[in-house]
Design a protein around this motif. Structure first.
Motif, short mmCIF file in Angstrom:
data_model
loop_
_atom_site.label_atom_id
_atom_site.label_comp_id
_atom_site.label_asym_id
_atom_site.label_seq_id
_atom_site.Cartn_x
_atom_site.Cartn_y
_atom_site.Cartn_z
N ARG A 8 0.85 -1.20 0.00
CA ARG A 8 0.00 0.00 0.00
C ARG A 8 0.89 1.25 0.00
O ARG A 8 2.05 1.20 0.40
CB ARG A 8 -0.91 0.01 1.23
CG ARG A 8 -1.80 -1.21 1.31
CD ARG A 8 -2.69 -1.22 2.56
NE ARG A 8 -2.01 -0.95 3.80
CZ ARG A 8 -1.28 -1.82 4.48
NH1 ARG A 8 -1.12 -3.04 4.02
NH2 ARG A 8 -0.70 -1.49 5.61
N HIS A 38 -4.88 7.19 -1.01
CA HIS A 38 -4.30 5.86 -0.81
C HIS A 38 -4.41 5.02 -2.08
O HIS A 38 -5.32 5.20 -2.88
CB HIS A 38 -5.02 5.14 0.33
CG HIS A 38 -5.01 5.86 1.62
ND1 HIS A 38 -4.09 5.60 2.61
CD2 HIS A 38 -5.79 6.87 2.09
CE1 HIS A 38 -4.31 6.40 3.64
NE2 HIS A 38 -5.34 7.19 3.34
N GLU A 89 -2.83 0.89 -3.77
CA GLU A 89 -2.06 -0.33 -3.52
C GLU A 89 -1.74 -1.01 -4.84
O GLU A 89 -2.37 -0.76 -5.87
CB GLU A 89 -2.81 -1.29 -2.60
CG GLU A 89 -4.02 -1.95 -3.21
CD GLU A 89 -4.61 -3.02 -2.30
OE1 GLU A 89 -3.85 -3.88 -1.80
OE2 GLU A 89 -5.83 -3.00 -2.09
#
Length: 193
Positions: free
Chosen positions: A34, A46, A48
């Protein structure tokens, strides 16, 4: 040669023989890579990478002699928002068609505690290689708790968390700085893969 001197010589030979490293490979279903970054100081975003493969040659007797190699599929990037994924994969940022992989190859491991170490290595993104340090914590070593119930989990396992920071501009990724990008990794690795 007397028996006593032969035993002493044999003991010296054994003590000088380096311990063999055990090879562990990432379990894809329990490995997360991540990352997060600041969006103009307004919010934290965010993402990943959902496909990552790692090989750890762990020397339990001399952790600092261990090695780690990781390959990440850049096309597996996911932020949870398709248009952002497409932009981050485009020529404006990662250029995944030209640079399909991110790699990390350890160059040095410095033990910092009973279950912690700094893993220093060469990180290659967008065709650019820079040294990066990951702060790593061992969270499990030995038989997997599920090994008694499920055959897949039998054998030796190790698990780690790791965290580090990079400046994406140093790798030629993106037209403007977002400040440091924090990388967080959680992985379970099985002996022999």
């Amino acid at each position: 040669m007397t028996l006593k001197s032969w035993i002493a010589a044999a003991a010296l030979t054994v003590s000088m023989t380096p311990a063999l490293a055990q090879t562990y490979k990432t379990d894809q279903g329990h490995t997360e890579v991540r990352f997060n970054w600041s969006h103009a100081g307004v919010s934290t975003q965010h993402g990943e990478f959902t496909k990552a493969e790692g090989v750890l040659d762990l020397n339990a007797d001399d952790v600092e002699a261990s090695t780690l190699n990781v390959t990440i599929d850049t096309s597996s990037l996911s932020s949870g928002f398709g248009p952002l994924d497409d932009h981050l994969k485009s020529a404006d940022f990662l250029e995944v068609e030209t640079y399909p992989e991110i790699t990390f190859v350890s160059t040095e491991i410095n033990r910092t505690g009973d279950k912690t170490a700094d893993v220093i290595g060469d990180l290659t993104i967008h065709g650019v290689t820079k040294p990066v340090t990951l702060s790593v914590t061992l969270t499990h070593q030995g038989a997997h708790p599920l090994g008694g119930a499920l055959e897949y989990y039998q054998g030796d396992w190790v698990a780690f968390t790791a965290i580090g920071e990079i400046d994406h501009m140093e790798f030629g990724v993106g037209p403007f700085s977002t400040g440091p990008i924090t990388i967080m990794i959680d992985t379970e690795m099985k002996a022999g893969g």
